[in-house]
Write an enzyme that holds these catalytic residues in place. Structure first.
Site, mmCIF file in Angstrom:
data_model
loop_
_atom_site.group_PDB
_atom_site.id
_atom_site.type_symbol
_atom_site.label_atom_id
_atom_site.label_comp_id
_atom_site.label_asym_id
_atom_site.label_seq_id
_atom_site.Cartn_x
_atom_site.Cartn_y
_atom_site.Cartn_z
ATOM 1 C CE LYS A 40 66.234 77.109 -36.536
ATOM 2 N NZ LYS A 40 65.458 78.301 -36.666
ATOM 3 N N GLY A 45 63.328 68.340 -42.696
ATOM 4 C CA GLY A 45 64.304 67.569 -43.566
ATOM 5 C C GLY A 45 65.303 66.986 -42.395
ATOM 6 C CB CYS A 46 67.316 68.805 -39.752
ATOM 7 S SG CYS A 46 68.260 70.166 -40.908
ATOM 8 C CB THR A 47 63.251 65.872 -37.948
ATOM 9 O OG1 THR A 47 63.459 67.190 -37.048
ATOM 10 C CG2 THR A 47 62.687 64.756 -36.856
ATOM 11 C CB ALA A 50 68.351 63.598 -36.957
#
Length: 155
Positions: A40, A45-47, A50
């Site tokens: 998401k 974690g996704c930030t 990325a």
């Protein structure tokens, strides 16, 4: 369906953050692809993942690969996420998780969409799969190492 190293990557066409369609086979005509599924936009974690891909993006390009992130959020969500973190690569919107299912990306605890990275060579063959929900940055180092190996001359 669970994909393995050596399998052909399923083709797809999905909208990127600006709404224009992206087709995997079109990308593969020009370059290898690092396709990473993430849960998401704007989660910690996704930030981190990325931004780690962002910080290594030039190394991926120099090694002959394009990076594509894929999750179920809308193109508007991807546009905001990409802009906020100055992501130089494409994010595609897999609303309904159809492509996620085709690739067999598992869920964590049956709830959280999985985090899996596929390295796909120019022939469309999966050369590496890395699955780790909680070690987001390692997806980048694993993928970059494989891409750099693919560029080595074969003897």
């Amino acid at each position: 369906m669970t994909l393995k190293i050596g399998d052909k990557a399923p083709d797809f066409t999905l909208p990127k953050q600006d709404g224009t369609p992206v087709r995997l086979q079109d990308l593969l005509q020009k370059t290898a692809v690092v396709l990473y599924f993430y849960p998401k936009d704007d989660t910690p974690g996704c930030t981190a993942q990325a931004c780690s891909f962002r910080d290594s993006y030039e190394a991926f390009k120099e090694a002959g690969a394009e990076v594509v992130g894929i999750s179920s959020q809308s193109t508007a969500s991807h546009e905001s996420f990409s802009s906020r973190h100055r992501l130089p690569f494409t994010l595609v919107s897999d609303e309904g998780a159809k492509v996620r299912k085709e690739y067999g990306v598992p869920s964590t605890l049956g709830l959280l969409p999985g985090r899996v990275t596929y390295v796909i060579d120019r022939e469309g063959t999966i050369r590496h799969i890395f699955n780790s929900q909680f070690n987001a940055k390692r997806h980048v180092t694993e993928a970059l190492g494989v891409i750099q190996q693919l560029q080595q001359p074969r003897s």
